[in-house]
Design a protein around this motif. Structure first.
Motif, PDB file in Angstrom:
ATOM      1  N   TYR A 252     -37.964 -38.684 -12.431  1.00 47.89           N
ATOM      2  CA  TYR A 252     -36.910 -37.667 -12.484  1.00 47.89           C
ATOM      3  C   TYR A 252     -35.651 -38.292 -13.053  1.00 47.89           C
ATOM      4  O   TYR A 252     -35.115 -39.236 -12.489  1.00 47.89           O
TER       5      TYR A 252
ATOM      6  N   SER B  24     -33.059 -36.097 -14.566  1.00 47.43           N
ATOM      7  CA  SER B  24     -32.085 -35.045 -14.853  1.00 47.43           C
ATOM      8  C   SER B  24     -30.823 -35.112 -14.007  1.00 47.43           C
ATOM      9  O   SER B  24     -29.874 -34.390 -14.273  1.00 47.43           O
TER      10      SER B  24
ATOM     11  N   VAL C 284     -28.597 -31.221 -10.592  1.00 45.36           N
ATOM     12  CA  VAL C 284     -28.554 -29.951 -11.313  1.00 45.36           C
ATOM     13  C   VAL C 284     -28.331 -28.777 -10.363  1.00 45.36           C
ATOM     14  O   VAL C 284     -28.179 -27.644 -10.793  1.00 45.36           O
TER      15      VAL C 284
ATOM     16  N   GLU D 240     -41.854 -33.799 -15.537  1.00 42.41           N
ATOM     17  CA  GLU D 240     -40.429 -33.899 -15.202  1.00 42.41           C
ATOM     18  C   GLU D 240     -39.698 -32.594 -15.518  1.00 42.41           C
ATOM     19  O   GLU D 240     -38.860 -32.126 -14.739  1.00 42.41           O
ATOM     20  N   GLN D 241     -40.020 -31.972 -16.644  1.00 42.49           N
ATOM     21  CA  GLN D 241     -39.376 -30.709 -17.017  1.00 42.49           C
ATOM     22  C   GLN D 241     -39.674 -29.617 -15.990  1.00 42.49           C
ATOM     23  O   GLN D 241     -38.785 -28.847 -15.609  1.00 42.49           O
TER      24      GLN D 241
ATOM     25  N   THR E  15     -37.732 -30.335 -12.770  1.00 38.12           N
ATOM     26  CA  THR E  15     -36.319 -30.019 -12.985  1.00 38.12           C
ATOM     27  C   THR E  15     -36.101 -28.513 -12.947  1.00 38.12           C
ATOM     28  O   THR E  15     -35.143 -28.036 -12.334  1.00 38.12           O
TER      29      THR E  15
END
Length: 185
Positions: free
Chosen positions: A31, A33, A36, A167-168, A171
């Protein structure tokens, strides 16, 4: 004649080394990101592998199909999930009354190799259930990624494709307004 024996032996030895790849795909998403969203909850997390097909990589050549699995998929997904939730303010505890469960429905790259090119189609489908004593939330998250390149596939690129797609999705999960509204309510 002697001048040809040594180069032939070296070529045979090198050819044998280059074609042997490990018989598993390494899934290790990270991870990256950052923060968020704001999840101020104590959560108990779990990941269950519900895939009907355990192959993480399906390699299709003109006359045969080879399947390759990955060890520790549930642990890899749980690790990135816990990391994403923690970075966004959640505390992970087995004693938490709110359960955050992820089901792996699909996680696979299908690579088709042809004479001078290869195409990789990766698909991931994760189901999420958040369970409280009085209410539940569930949602499916899906992602696809395509990769095309010359000649045969590169295992590291396929691993990278699956890791990035995972991961996308994670997220997207931790920043999903519907999920966040449920956690806050």
């Amino acid at each position: 004649m002697k001048n040809y024996i040594l180069p032939c032996c070296i070529l045979l030895a090198l050819g044998g080394c280059s074609s042997s790849q490990p018989n598993q795909l390494i899934l290790n998403p990270v991870y990256q990101s950052g923060k968020v969203s704001s999840i101020n909850q104590s959560l108990s997390t779990s990941v269950i592998d519900l895939r009907g097909d355990p192959a993480t990589l399906k390699l299709i050549k003109s006359d045969k199909t080879q399947t390759i699995a990955s060890q520790g998929i549930t642990e890899s997904i749980k690790s990135i999930l816990d990391s994403a939730l923690s970075r966004n303010g959640a505390s992970i505890s087995n004693l938490a009354t709110t359960r955050f469960e992820v089901d792996i429905h699909t996680l696979q790259a299908v690579v088709t190799e042809q004479m001078v090119t290869h195409i990789s189609n990766a698909k991931i489908e994760l189901g999420v259930r958040v369970i409280r004593s009085s209410s539940n939330f569930s949602k499916i998250y899906r992602g696809n990624a395509n990769l095309e390149g010359p000649l045969g596939h590169d295992r590291a690129k396929i691993e990278g494709q699956l890791n990035k797609l995972t991961e996308q999705l994670i997220t997207r999960m931790v920043s999903d307004p519907e999920l966040l509204a449920f956690l806050e309510g």
